[in-house]
Scaffold this motif. Structure first.
Motif, mmCIF file in Angstrom:
data_model
loop_
_atom_site.group_PDB
_atom_site.id
_atom_site.type_symbol
_atom_site.label_atom_id
_atom_site.label_comp_id
_atom_site.label_asym_id
_atom_site.label_seq_id
_atom_site.Cartn_x
_atom_site.Cartn_y
_atom_site.Cartn_z
ATOM 1 N N TRP A 59 0.999 -1.157 -0.038
ATOM 2 C CA TRP A 59 -0.260 0.132 -0.050
ATOM 3 C C TRP A 59 0.315 0.988 0.372
ATOM 4 O O TRP A 59 0.493 2.034 -0.630
ATOM 5 C CB TRP A 59 -1.213 -0.067 0.980
ATOM 6 C CG TRP A 59 -2.177 0.990 1.216
ATOM 7 C CD1 TRP A 59 -1.992 2.558 1.218
ATOM 8 C CD2 TRP A 59 -3.032 0.541 0.701
ATOM 9 N NE1 TRP A 59 -3.447 2.536 1.537
ATOM 10 C CE2 TRP A 59 -3.648 1.653 0.220
ATOM 11 C CE3 TRP A 59 -4.253 -0.372 0.101
ATOM 12 C CZ2 TRP A 59 -5.056 2.240 0.354
ATOM 13 C CZ3 TRP A 59 -5.083 -0.537 -0.672
ATOM 14 C CH2 TRP A 59 -5.968 1.063 0.019
ATOM 15 N N CYS A 65 0.237 4.176 -2.354
ATOM 16 C CA CYS A 65 -0.464 4.822 -1.984
ATOM 17 C C CYS A 65 0.335 6.657 -1.509
ATOM 18 O O CYS A 65 0.767 5.871 -0.861
ATOM 19 C CB CYS A 65 -1.851 4.766 -0.677
ATOM 20 S SG CYS A 65 -2.854 3.666 -1.891
ATOM 21 N N SER A 101 -5.051 8.823 -1.666
ATOM 22 C CA SER A 101 -5.092 8.514 -3.052
ATOM 23 C C SER A 101 -4.436 8.184 -3.558
ATOM 24 O O SER A 101 -2.755 7.809 -2.922
ATOM 25 C CB SER A 101 -4.702 9.622 -2.910
ATOM 26 O OG SER A 101 -4.157 10.306 -4.244
ATOM 27 N N CYS A 102 -4.615 7.031 -4.164
ATOM 28 C CA CYS A 102 -3.382 5.908 -4.540
ATOM 29 C C CYS A 102 -3.623 5.656 -6.053
ATOM 30 O O CYS A 102 -3.457 7.683 -6.764
ATOM 31 C CB CYS A 102 -3.809 4.351 -4.986
ATOM 32 S SG CYS A 102 -4.957 4.371 -2.565
#
Length: 186
Positions: A149, A153, A161-162
């Motif tokens: 992650w 992100c 927000s990725c």
């Protein structure tokens, strides 16, 4: 022989192509030999990331030079001694062929575990991530996988927000070496 039957122009062209092909093939054989020795037989432990890749590349150069020197020694010694060792070389080739069949039989009985992590249709480096998933369940709560992650992100929160590709594709894990009994050949 080609230059005598077709002329020096064709003989020279074929000879240059043959020379270049043999030269590059020899280089690839040496690199393949060294890669197997360093990556599969004599594994280097302790280095991670760019340091490991740089060390592996330098080791390939050093060991490749040593193998090339050994091959040059065989050439300089002469064909007479190479012919005396022909049975040893034949035994090595036969052993290699039998090892291929033994590997096929072994994977049919006990398939190797070699998971490959995909994000969409792109492979992810498995050493970099602890879990091949975007989120996991912990105590009936969905949490993000920290390493994967954080690579795509800006925060560990689920509403972070990725990257567009990360948000639009699923993470999957498949067997990299499926084995003979997996049904892939059927």
């Amino acid at each position: 022989m080609i230059s005598r039957s077709l002329g020096p122009e064709f003989g020279g062209a074929v000879g240059i192509c043959f020379y270049l092909g043999t030269t590059f093939a020899g280089a690839m054989y040496i690199l393949g030999c060294i890669e197997i020795l360093l990556a599969a037989i004599f594994k280097m432990e302790g280095l991670e990331g760019a340091e490991s890749e740089a060390a592996l590349l330098n080791n390939m150069r050093v060991y490749g030079t040593l193998v090339l020197a050994l091959m040059a020694l065989v050439v300089f010694v002469g064909v007479k001694y190479v012919n005396k060792l022909a049975l040893v070389f034949l035994a090595c080739v036969i052993f290699s062929i039998l090892a291929v069949y033994a590997g096929v039989i072994m994977t049919a009985v006990d398939p190797p575990v070699f998971p490959v992590c995909f994000l969409g249709n792109r492979t992810l480096l498995s050493k970099s991530y602890d879990v091949c998933a975007k989120v996991v369940e912990v105590d009936n709560e969905t949490v993000t996988t920290t390493q994967l992650w954080s690579s795509f992100c800006d925060s560990p929160a689920l509403n972070a927000s990725c990257d567009e590709y990360f948000a639009g594709n699923d993470v999957t894990e498949i067997q990299g070496i499926p084995g003979v009994t997996s049904g892939i050949l059927a």
